[in-house]
Design an enzyme around this catalytic site. Structure first.
Site, short mmCIF file in Angstrom:
data_model
loop_
_atom_site.label_atom_id
_atom_site.label_comp_id
_atom_site.label_asym_id
_atom_site.label_seq_id
_atom_site.Cartn_x
_atom_site.Cartn_y
_atom_site.Cartn_z
N GLU A 108 -3.41 -32.29 -39.74
CA GLU A 108 -2.08 -32.93 -39.67
C GLU A 108 -2.16 -34.40 -40.02
O GLU A 108 -1.21 -34.97 -40.54
CB GLU A 108 -1.47 -32.75 -38.27
CG GLU A 108 -0.73 -31.45 -38.12
CD GLU A 108 0.21 -31.39 -36.93
OE1 GLU A 108 0.25 -32.34 -36.12
OE2 GLU A 108 0.89 -30.37 -36.78
N HIS A 134 -23.25 -14.61 -38.78
CA HIS A 134 -23.18 -13.21 -39.17
C HIS A 134 -21.84 -12.88 -39.80
O HIS A 134 -21.44 -11.72 -39.87
CB HIS A 134 -23.44 -12.33 -37.94
CG HIS A 134 -24.77 -12.64 -37.32
ND1 HIS A 134 -25.92 -11.96 -37.66
CD2 HIS A 134 -25.15 -13.61 -36.45
CE1 HIS A 134 -26.95 -12.48 -36.99
NE2 HIS A 134 -26.50 -13.47 -36.24
N LYS A 189 10.22 -26.76 -38.66
CA LYS A 189 10.91 -26.82 -37.35
C LYS A 189 12.41 -26.71 -37.56
O LYS A 189 13.11 -25.96 -36.87
CB LYS A 189 10.59 -28.16 -36.64
CG LYS A 189 9.18 -28.24 -36.05
CD LYS A 189 9.05 -29.44 -35.11
CE LYS A 189 7.65 -29.54 -34.52
NZ LYS A 189 7.46 -30.65 -33.58
#
Ligand code: PA5
Length: 469
Positions: free
Chosen positions: A295, A324, A438
Site C-alpha cells: 500500500e 516444498h 471502497k
C-alpha cells in the site's frame, strides 16, 4: 537495554556472492549511499517538524498509559477479546499475537495469561456465523474492540452492526459501553460519532498516523496488552530502532541499507520482494509487511504528479513449509526476486529429535539433534541453494523473538518503507487506489448518492454468457 537485538545481514546481495550480473558492487552501494544519506536527513527533518507522526508513537506515553489503564480496569472481566478491523486495523494485532504468544494460546488456558483473542478482518458469513455459534452464552464474558480510523470501512462497520444488535438483543442496550472498546480518530469520523453517542470506552489513532503505520498506537497495543504482551518492551525495542535508523551514516543505518538495496534490485529487474521467516512466530509479521510495502510503495504517480507506476510486489513465504511449495520456482524460475529471510538464533523453547527406528538407520543423522537446529539448517541450506542460482538474499537475524525484538522489527520496516518511498520519489503514506473499491462497495450496497456509480459497475459486472463455459 535488552540482550535481544535484530540485525540486517546483506553480504549475500553483493557481487562477491551472487556475481556481477545479479549482485550489488561496492561502487554501486557507494552510489546508493550518496543518494540515500540526504534522504535520511530529510526524513529526520520531516519527523522533527511533525510531518511523520508514526515516528513518535514509541515515545507516546499518553497512549500506552491509556491502554494500560483500560486493560487494568477490565482485565479479568473477560474470557474472549474480539478485534473487528481490517488492513492496518488488524494485521498488526494478528502479527503481535502470533509472534509473542504461544501457538496454542487460544486453546490451552495454561498457555495464556489473558482472554482468547479473535481478530476478524473479513466479512465472510460462514466464518463469522461459526464464531457466533461458538460464542453463544460466552457473549457475557466477551469484549469487542472495534478498530477503524475512518469509521467508514464497510467490513468493520458491518461486523460492528451485527455485534451491536447481538449485544442489545442478548444483554440489553446498556451492555454496549461495557462490552465495546472503540479505537478510532480522536475527533472525527463515523466511529467517533457512534462512540460519543454510545459513550463507549475509547482509544485513539493519533492524527496523521495511517492504518498500516498504526500498530504501535492504541490499534495494536490494546489487544497485545490484554493478551499479556509486554507493550513497554515492544515500545522500548522500537525506540532503540529509532536511534539506529535516525543515524545519518548510511552504512550504520539498517533502514537506509535495506531501503537502498530494495530500491536497487527493483530498478535492476527484481521487482518481487519475498519475505520468508524461518519461524512460525514471525509468520504474520511477513503478512503485516506485505500490506505495509504494497500500500505504501505501489503508486501510479511520483511526488510531482508524473506517471511512474512504481511498486515492488511483496510476497510472503514461510520456511520450511514453502521450501516444498515455492523454492523450485525461486531457484529455477525468472531471477526477478529479492529474498529477505527472517532467522531466529535462539528459540525460547526447543526439543530434541528422538532416536531413529531400528528399521530406518538412514534417519540416524537427525537423532538427538534439536528441532531448532534443523529449522535453521534448512534456512541456511535454502539460502545456499538460492545463492548457487545467483539469487540475492538478505537476512534479518533475531537473537530471539520477544517483544523488544519485534518492536525493533516493526519500526525498522516502517522507516525502511518511508526511505524506500523517498528513493522511489512517491508518497508512501496515502492509498488513493484503495478508495475506488471502497466507493464501489458503497454503491453496490445501495448507498444513496452513489446510484450512477452503481449503474456503471452493474453494466461492467453483468455476466456475458458468451464468455461463460
Ligand atoms: O493502511 C491503511 O490505511 C488501510 O489498510 C486501513 O487500515 C484499512 O483500509 C482500514 O481502514 P480504517 O481503519 O479506516 O477502517
Amino acid at each position: 537495554m535488552s540482550d535481544s537485538e535484530i540485525r540486517l545481514y546483506y553480504k549475500n546481495v553483493t557481487t562477491e556472492v551472487v556475481g556481477g550480473e545479479h549482485g550489488i558492487s561496492p561502487e554501486r552501494l557507494q552510489e546508493l549511499a550518496g543518494k540515500t544519506s540526504p534522504l535520511i536527513s530529510k526524513l529526520n527533518e520531516e519527523r522533527r517538524s511533525g510531518r511523520i507522526p508514526y515516528r513518535d508513537l514509541p515515545f507516546n506515553t499518553k497512549i500506552s498509559q491509556q491502554v494500560k489503564e483500560l486493560v487494568a480496569r477490565i482485565d479479568g472481566d473477560f474470557e474472549n477479546l474480539v478485534v473487528l478491523g481490517i488492513g492496518g486495523s488488524a494485521l498488526g494485532n494478528i502479527a503481535l499475537q502470533t509472534a509473542l504468544n504461544p501457538y496454542m494460546y487460544n486453546i490451552d488456558e495454561n498457555q495464556r495469561s489473558g482472554p482468547r483473542l479473535f481478530v476478524f478482518d473479513n466479512v465472510d458469513p460462514p466464518q463469522f456465523i461459526s464464531f457466533l455459534e461458538w460464542l453463544g452464552p460466552k457473549l457475557e464474558k466477551t469484549v469487542f474492540n472495534v478498530v477503524s480510523k475512518s469509521g467508514r470501512t464497510s467490513e468493520t462497520a458491518a461486523q460492528f452492526m451485527i455485534i451491536r444488535k447481538l449485544l442489545i438483543d442478548k444483554l440489553g442496550r446498556e451492555s454496549l459501553r461495557g462490552h465495546i472498546v472503540a479505537t478510532t480518530d480522536p475527533k472525527e469520523g463515523t466511529l467517533r460519532k457512534i462512540a460519543d453517542d454510545l459513550n463507549l470506552q475509547c482509544l485513539e489513532v493519533p492524527d496523521g498516523v495511517g492504518g498500516r503505520f498504526s500498530v504501535l498506537s492504541g490499534v495494536g497495543l490494546f489487544s497485545a496488552a490484554m493478551c499479556g504482551i509486554d507493550i513497554d518492551s515492544l515500545l522500548a525495542g522500537a525506540r532503540d530502532m529509532d536511534r539506529r535508523v535516525s543515524g545519518e551514516d548510511f552504512y550504520k543505518n539498517p533502514a537506509a541499507i535495506n531501503a537502498a538495496i530494495n530500491f536497487h534490485f527493483y530498478n535492476t529487474g527484481k521487482k518481487i520482494s519475498v519475505m520468508m521467516p524461518y519461524s512460525y512466530a514471525l509468520r504474520d509479521l511477513a503478512d503485516w509487511y506485505r500490506q505495509l510495502w504494497a500500500e505504501s510503495l505501489g503508486k501510479k504517480e511520483n511526488k510531482v504528479g508524473n506517471e511512474v507506476f512504481i511498486g515492488p510486489t511483496p510476497v510472503k513465504a514461510l520456511g520450511t513449509t514453502d521450501q516444498h511449495s515455492q523454492v523450485q520456482l525461486y531457484r529455477e524460475g525468472p531471477n526477478d526476486k529479492l529474498f529477505t529471510f527472517l532467522e531466529v538464533q535462539n528459540f525460547d523453547k526447543d526439543i530434541n529429535i528422538g532416536t531413529a527406528p531400528d528399521c530406518a538407520p538412514e534417519l540416524n543423522f537427525l537423532a538427538g539433534k534439536k528441532m531448532g537446529m534443523l529449522l535453521n539448517s534448512e534456512k541456511k541450506a535454502t539460502e545456499y541453494a538460492l545463492l548457487e542460482s545467483k539469487r540475492p538474499c538478505l537476512t534479518i537475524i533475531f537473537d530471539k523473538v520477544d517483544a523488544y525484538s519485534v518492536g525493533q522489527f516493526i519500526y525498522l520496516y516502517e522507516v525502511t518503507t518511508s526511505l524506500a518511498g523517498a528513493l522511489f520519489d512517491i508518497n508512501p503514506y496515502d492509498q488513493p487506489a484503495v478508495e475506488l473499491g471502497k466507493e464501489a462497495t458503497f454503491a453496490l450496497m445501495g448507498k444513496s448518492d452513489q446510484e450512477d456509480l452503481a449503474r456503471q459497475i452493474q453494466s461492467l459486472s453483468e455476466v456475458d454468457s458468451n464468455y461463460l463455459i
